[in-house]
Write a protein that holds these residues in place. Structure first.
Motif, PDB file in Angstrom:
ATOM      1  N   ALA A  84       4.008 -14.079  -3.658  1.00  0.00           N
ATOM      2  CA  ALA A  84       3.976 -13.991  -5.116  1.00  0.00           C
ATOM      3  C   ALA A  84       5.351 -13.553  -5.591  1.00  0.00           C
ATOM      4  O   ALA A  84       5.565 -12.399  -5.938  1.00  0.00           O
ATOM      5  CB  ALA A  84       2.893 -12.998  -5.539  1.00  0.00           C
ATOM      6  N   ASN A  85       6.284 -14.490  -5.582  1.00  0.00           N
ATOM      7  CA  ASN A  85       7.687 -14.153  -5.805  1.00  0.00           C
ATOM      8  C   ASN A  85       8.289 -14.965  -6.936  1.00  0.00           C
ATOM      9  O   ASN A  85       8.097 -16.172  -6.990  1.00  0.00           O
ATOM     10  CB  ASN A  85       8.503 -14.439  -4.527  1.00  0.00           C
ATOM     11  CG  ASN A  85       7.995 -13.671  -3.320  1.00  0.00           C
ATOM     12  OD1 ASN A  85       7.945 -14.190  -2.215  1.00  0.00           O
ATOM     13  ND2 ASN A  85       7.610 -12.430  -3.530  1.00  0.00           N
ATOM     14  N   ILE A  86       9.037 -14.298  -7.791  1.00  0.00           N
ATOM     15  CA  ILE A  86       9.802 -14.995  -8.821  1.00  0.00           C
ATOM     16  C   ILE A  86      11.251 -14.558  -8.636  1.00  0.00           C
ATOM     17  O   ILE A  86      11.570 -13.366  -8.716  1.00  0.00           O
ATOM     18  CB  ILE A  86       9.243 -14.671 -10.227  1.00  0.00           C
ATOM     19  CG1 ILE A  86       7.833 -15.276 -10.328  1.00  0.00           C
ATOM     20  CG2 ILE A  86      10.163 -15.206 -11.319  1.00  0.00           C
ATOM     21  CD1 ILE A  86       7.144 -15.088 -11.654  1.00  0.00           C
ATOM     22  N   GLU A 134      13.206 -12.110 -10.842  1.00  0.00           N
ATOM     23  CA  GLU A 134      12.724 -10.724 -10.814  1.00  0.00           C
ATOM     24  C   GLU A 134      13.229  -9.998  -9.566  1.00  0.00           C
ATOM     25  O   GLU A 134      13.630  -8.836  -9.636  1.00  0.00           O
ATOM     26  CB  GLU A 134      11.194 -10.694 -10.837  1.00  0.00           C
ATOM     27  CG  GLU A 134      10.609 -11.228 -12.135  1.00  0.00           C
ATOM     28  CD  GLU A 134       9.086 -11.219 -12.130  1.00  0.00           C
ATOM     29  OE1 GLU A 134       8.510 -11.779 -13.064  1.00  0.00           O
ATOM     30  OE2 GLU A 134       8.484 -10.662 -11.189  1.00  0.00           O
ATOM     31  N   GLN A 154      13.174  -5.955  -9.131  1.00  0.00           N
ATOM     32  CA  GLN A 154      11.849  -5.552  -9.582  1.00  0.00           C
ATOM     33  C   GLN A 154      10.887  -5.747  -8.418  1.00  0.00           C
ATOM     34  O   GLN A 154      10.862  -6.812  -7.798  1.00  0.00           O
ATOM     35  CB  GLN A 154      11.432  -6.395 -10.789  1.00  0.00           C
ATOM     36  CG  GLN A 154      12.304  -6.100 -12.004  1.00  0.00           C
ATOM     37  CD  GLN A 154      11.987  -7.006 -13.165  1.00  0.00           C
ATOM     38  OE1 GLN A 154      11.945  -8.222 -13.021  1.00  0.00           O
ATOM     39  NE2 GLN A 154      11.778  -6.411 -14.312  1.00  0.00           N
ATOM     40  N   TRP A 155      10.083  -4.760  -8.172  1.00  0.00           N
ATOM     41  CA  TRP A 155       9.261  -4.743  -6.965  1.00  0.00           C
ATOM     42  C   TRP A 155       8.246  -5.887  -6.884  1.00  0.00           C
ATOM     43  O   TRP A 155       7.547  -6.179  -7.836  1.00  0.00           O
ATOM     44  CB  TRP A 155       8.487  -3.427  -6.875  1.00  0.00           C
ATOM     45  CG  TRP A 155       7.580  -3.355  -5.677  1.00  0.00           C
ATOM     46  CD1 TRP A 155       7.952  -3.470  -4.370  1.00  0.00           C
ATOM     47  CD2 TRP A 155       6.165  -3.170  -5.670  1.00  0.00           C
ATOM     48  NE1 TRP A 155       6.852  -3.353  -3.547  1.00  0.00           N
ATOM     49  CE2 TRP A 155       5.751  -3.166  -4.319  1.00  0.00           C
ATOM     50  CE3 TRP A 155       5.206  -2.995  -6.670  1.00  0.00           C
ATOM     51  CZ2 TRP A 155       4.410  -2.997  -3.950  1.00  0.00           C
ATOM     52  CZ3 TRP A 155       3.882  -2.831  -6.302  1.00  0.00           C
ATOM     53  CH2 TRP A 155       3.494  -2.834  -4.958  1.00  0.00           C
ATOM     54  N   CYS A 156       8.173  -6.527  -5.729  1.00  0.00           N
ATOM     55  CA  CYS A 156       7.072  -7.440  -5.426  1.00  0.00           C
ATOM     56  C   CYS A 156       6.915  -7.501  -3.901  1.00  0.00           C
ATOM     57  O   CYS A 156       7.572  -6.775  -3.161  1.00  0.00           O
ATOM     58  CB  CYS A 156       7.295  -8.820  -6.023  1.00  0.00           C
ATOM     59  SG  CYS A 156       8.604  -9.732  -5.241  1.00  0.00           S
ATOM     60  N   GLU A 157       6.007  -8.349  -3.462  1.00  0.00           N
ATOM     61  CA  GLU A 157       5.680  -8.470  -2.040  1.00  0.00           C
ATOM     62  C   GLU A 157       5.869  -9.909  -1.589  1.00  0.00           C
ATOM     63  O   GLU A 157       5.819 -10.832  -2.394  1.00  0.00           O
ATOM     64  CB  GLU A 157       4.214  -8.158  -1.806  1.00  0.00           C
ATOM     65  CG  GLU A 157       3.753  -6.811  -2.246  1.00  0.00           C
ATOM     66  CD  GLU A 157       2.280  -6.627  -1.894  1.00  0.00           C
ATOM     67  OE1 GLU A 157       1.965  -5.609  -1.276  1.00  0.00           O
ATOM     68  OE2 GLU A 157       1.467  -7.507  -2.221  1.00  0.00           O
ATOM     69  N   ARG A 217      13.175  -4.904   1.488  1.00  0.00           N
ATOM     70  CA  ARG A 217      14.002  -4.037   0.658  1.00  0.00           C
ATOM     71  C   ARG A 217      13.080  -3.074  -0.090  1.00  0.00           C
ATOM     72  O   ARG A 217      11.877  -3.325  -0.178  1.00  0.00           O
ATOM     73  CB  ARG A 217      14.817  -4.865  -0.371  1.00  0.00           C
ATOM     74  CG  ARG A 217      15.844  -5.811   0.227  1.00  0.00           C
ATOM     75  CD  ARG A 217      16.912  -5.116   1.013  1.00  0.00           C
ATOM     76  NE  ARG A 217      17.739  -4.234   0.213  1.00  0.00           N
ATOM     77  CZ  ARG A 217      18.453  -3.215   0.712  1.00  0.00           C
ATOM     78  NH1 ARG A 217      18.423  -2.942   2.009  1.00  0.00           N
ATOM     79  NH2 ARG A 217      19.184  -2.470  -0.080  1.00  0.00           N
ATOM     80  N   PRO A 218      13.611  -2.000  -0.637  1.00  0.00           N
ATOM     81  CA  PRO A 218      12.724  -1.110  -1.399  1.00  0.00           C
ATOM     82  C   PRO A 218      11.990  -1.860  -2.521  1.00  0.00           C
ATOM     83  O   PRO A 218      10.888  -1.492  -2.897  1.00  0.00           O
ATOM     84  CB  PRO A 218      13.689  -0.062  -1.977  1.00  0.00           C
ATOM     85  CG  PRO A 218      14.843  -0.063  -1.034  1.00  0.00           C
ATOM     86  CD  PRO A 218      14.972  -1.475  -0.528  1.00  0.00           C
ATOM     87  N   THR A 245       8.626  -5.910  -0.510  1.00  0.00           N
ATOM     88  CA  THR A 245       7.801  -5.469   0.608  1.00  0.00           C
ATOM     89  C   THR A 245       7.352  -6.691   1.411  1.00  0.00           C
ATOM     90  O   THR A 245       6.821  -7.646   0.847  1.00  0.00           O
ATOM     91  CB  THR A 245       6.566  -4.709   0.092  1.00  0.00           C
ATOM     92  OG1 THR A 245       7.006  -3.618  -0.717  1.00  0.00           O
ATOM     93  CG2 THR A 245       5.723  -4.186   1.229  1.00  0.00           C
ATOM     94  N   ASN A 259       6.367  -6.629 -13.803  1.00  0.00           N
ATOM     95  CA  ASN A 259       5.953  -8.002 -14.013  1.00  0.00           C
ATOM     96  C   ASN A 259       4.657  -8.332 -13.304  1.00  0.00           C
ATOM     97  O   ASN A 259       4.088  -7.530 -12.581  1.00  0.00           O
ATOM     98  CB  ASN A 259       7.057  -8.928 -13.517  1.00  0.00           C
ATOM     99  CG  ASN A 259       8.271  -8.797 -14.402  1.00  0.00           C
ATOM    100  OD1 ASN A 259       8.167  -8.972 -15.612  1.00  0.00           O
ATOM    101  ND2 ASN A 259       9.380  -8.432 -13.815  1.00  0.00           N
ATOM    102  N   THR A 287       4.242 -10.169 -10.816  1.00  0.00           N
ATOM    103  CA  THR A 287       4.312 -10.125  -9.353  1.00  0.00           C
ATOM    104  C   THR A 287       3.973  -8.725  -8.843  1.00  0.00           C
ATOM    105  O   THR A 287       3.276  -8.578  -7.848  1.00  0.00           O
ATOM    106  CB  THR A 287       5.714 -10.528  -8.848  1.00  0.00           C
ATOM    107  OG1 THR A 287       6.680  -9.793  -9.569  1.00  0.00           O
ATOM    108  CG2 THR A 287       5.957 -12.002  -9.054  1.00  0.00           C
ATOM    109  N   ALA A 288       4.445  -7.697  -9.548  1.00  0.00           N
ATOM    110  CA  ALA A 288       4.139  -6.321  -9.139  1.00  0.00           C
ATOM    111  C   ALA A 288       2.650  -6.046  -9.348  1.00  0.00           C
ATOM    112  O   ALA A 288       1.977  -5.455  -8.496  1.00  0.00           O
ATOM    113  CB  ALA A 288       4.980  -5.336  -9.941  1.00  0.00           C
ATOM    114  N   ALA A 290       0.657  -7.533  -6.678  1.00  0.00           N
ATOM    115  CA  ALA A 290       0.732  -6.775  -5.431  1.00  0.00           C
ATOM    116  C   ALA A 290      -0.267  -5.617  -5.468  1.00  0.00           C
ATOM    117  O   ALA A 290      -0.929  -5.319  -4.466  1.00  0.00           O
ATOM    118  CB  ALA A 290       2.158  -6.258  -5.225  1.00  0.00           C
ATOM    119  N   LYS A 309       3.683   2.011   0.923  1.00  0.00           N
ATOM    120  CA  LYS A 309       4.329   1.585   2.177  1.00  0.00           C
ATOM    121  C   LYS A 309       3.345   1.576   3.327  1.00  0.00           C
ATOM    122  O   LYS A 309       2.574   2.505   3.482  1.00  0.00           O
ATOM    123  CB  LYS A 309       5.492   2.523   2.513  1.00  0.00           C
ATOM    124  CG  LYS A 309       6.776   2.088   1.830  1.00  0.00           C
ATOM    125  CD  LYS A 309       7.335   0.807   2.426  1.00  0.00           C
ATOM    126  CE  LYS A 309       8.047  -0.035   1.390  1.00  0.00           C
ATOM    127  NZ  LYS A 309       9.460   0.043   1.368  1.00  0.00           N
TER     128      LYS A 309
END
Lengths: 399, 399
Positions: A172-174, A177, A182-185, A238-239, A242, B275, B277-278, B281, B399
């Protein structure tokens, strides 16, 4: 990080430098700088060379050059920004843009493929005789290659074309972002080849008994650090990003490709004014068809939990059906009362909607297999694209 | 529809007449009118009686009555509209509002429970000695009853309290949309009691060998049509409401209750400006925890596919995390920089957010079981509600 005594480190090359390619190159380069025991610091990024003119209001504008066109690789290596495809994002200085594909892949043990899937055949032909025989790949290219009688995963195409092993990254990546941290997985599927597996003491685990086809690969030399789930995770995590590692390359690849058909259906449903509950019903049925498709045409080759639990499964489905390009264009098609191909022309600057070709290819494949009845969502989308049926008919079709 | 020769038909009572209760009563009454071989035409709806004043601009305003308060049951039975809880929706004339709970349930073989879950104990005590001993129920009440050492499904509570069998209905449903006949799906979990099962010839299948506890129930008399998945589907399915029947009452109940915790987490994440995506997650990890919870505390009692494939599973999760009340209030809490309880007070006219109490009850239960570490999402939500941690810390926590 434990200190190890390997005499070699993994050299990484990213093939492709568009929006998604540059984003992935950025995070990979950040990790190579942070983990010098495992990776060479400098990351190569192959760039399809083009001339770019920096406008006067660019912060990189140089009066002594003026508005003369400059090479994109020069701009990348000078200003550490991909002004054309990822403007505004500072890139790590250890990311090296290289206009020569053959030079960029030279001696790399890790190849990351990240370019439109129609170019992959040509790229493989060009690099085949120039890569390290023990190189390993990750394909960030979503999509499958489908003809009436065959369906092939992009990562398997790469594996076969180059005689290496290649896994797949999807989730689920853009890109924009992630570029903005901006955090995603995401999910990386990599089924470590038997010849590369090492035991606790770093010795190869390969035995004479297995008939695993990956035994025919050139093993990763023992003076390199291993290349298994831990190392791939180290390279991509990366932080703000994930990574979940799985072994199911088929599930990850199919989910990434087929969800685009469902995203088009959801855009139609939403454009028609239906609510989230209706859209969710379409997503749910679409996911059931993806799993059915995987089980029917890749029997025994998937892990159902990839679809259910991974970012590459339900996660990507949700994002694709609520925020991404295929969804947006089919929604606009209804709102403007235009065929989706017309919207594609006006909205995408000449780029193509992956979902349309995937829908047509998969429908054609299902017809050739006589399997249409088991895939009412997939089959309906083609008929809606072609304006043969109306969105209103969806609940009836899905009975 | 096949014509059958049963001398009795199922009489249906809906207990509860709020927004969701009236919506379900509407669709059930539509089906009872359409299937007279199986169901009695008139559907009873128990209404907590209250006085309602019709304003002058109401289309039902009667100058001869003026602004005198009228009984809600009278308005329902006269104007066939629930002006207070489902205004603007015409109701079928065979839906009969009844202010007497005991009279409403008399001789009914089907009881549909649809009221706030804090009232269910009292309702069961009132009707216990007045229902048919062979009555069967469906609970449309989402939620579980949790104390530090026990967790109980609402439908099991009803089964035990009344000594009948009760299933559960849950799905990606928004009452007002269904009332307006906008298409969506739902899931009904009903594990037909052994004493009610019939073979192809309509004979009971019960044998002396089973130790199924449902053998102790009073069987549905044989002069009634059977009451199995087909009949429940007939009672609830509408062209705008697609029903999927399963047997997993535990999975359906837990998914319906626990997803509210995740919805609160998603509201915080979105309110914070993150967003899709977050948010996705968080949904994905929340779903993993729901399944983990079900397996840990109801071992062997769930079907994992309920969560993955049913409207009551991922479907409800998506709708709850993008459109519903728990999500909306936690999003507002961040945007207004207020505790969520403050938003609850100002936004919900005195009603309570189910998600807050579920979060606190489940967190307390997990602490009592020493299981906190396996449920980072569930545990984080309580700490965010209590402003002990910030939303920004989510990626680190997970995490």
């Amino acid at each position: 990080m434990t200190v190890n005594n390997f005499t070699k480190k993994h050299k990484v090359t990213v093939i492709g430098s568009g929006n998604w390619g540059t984003t992935v190159a950025k995070l990979v380069a950040e990790n190579c700088a942070e983990h010098p025991d495992t990776f060479e610091k400098d990351v190569q990024m192959w760039v399809y060379e083009e001339n770019v003119t920096l406008p006067k209001d660019s912060k990189h504008f140089d009066a002594s050059i003026g508005e003369q066109p400059q090479k994109l690789t020069h701009i990348l290596n000078t200003y550490h920004e991909n002004v054309k495809y990822l403007p505004g994002i500072p890139l790590p200085h250890n990311l090296v843009a290289n206009p020569s594909l053959v030079d960029a892949v030279k001696d790399s043990s890790i190849l990351i493929f990240n370019l439109p899937h129609e170019f992959i055949g040509n790229i493989c032909r060009q690099i085949k005789d120039h890569i390290a025989p023990y190189a390993r790949g990750i394909s960030c290219i979503k999509g499958v290659s489908v003809t009436d009688d065959k369906i092939e995963l992009i990562c398997n195409y790469v594996s076969d074309a180059l005689n290496i092993y290649c896994g797949a990254l999807s989730g689920a990546n853009i890109a924009s972002e992630i570029a903005n941290e901006q955090w995603c997985e995401t999910t990386i599927a990599y089924n470590t080849p038997l010849v590369d597996r090492r035991d606790e003491n770093g010795k190869p685990v390969v035995t004479g008994e297995s008939n695993d086809h990956t035994k025919q690969l050139t093993p990763l030399p023992l003076d390199y650090p291993p290349l298994d789930h831990n190392e791939w995770s180290l390279l991509f995590s990366r932080p703000y990003f994930t990574v979940s590692m799985v072994s199911d390359i088929v599930g990850v690849s199919l989910a990434g490709a087929l969800k685009n058909i469902v995203a088009i259906a959801c855009g139609y449903v939403e454009g028609h004014g239906w609510n989230m509950t209706a859209k969710t019903a379409v997503m749910r049925r679409g996911m059931q068809e993806i799993i059915r498709f995987a089980n029917e045409f890749f029997p025994g080759q998937i892990e159902p939990r990839t679809f259910w639990e991974e970012s590459a499964g339900w996660g990507d489905m949700i994002v694709s059906c609520t925020s991404a390009r295929n969804w947006r264009c089919s929604k606009l098609a209804v709102e403007r009362n235009l065929p989706i191909e017309e919207v594609e022309k006006t909205e995408l600057n000449g780029q193509k909607l992956q979902g349309i070709s995937t829908t047509r290819e998969v429908s054609s494949f299902l017809r050739a297999k006589g399997a249409e009845e088991r895939y009412p969502v997939f089959m309906a989308v083609e008929r809606i694209i072609d304006q043969e049926i109306k969105v209103e008919e969806i609940p009836k079709l899905f009975k």
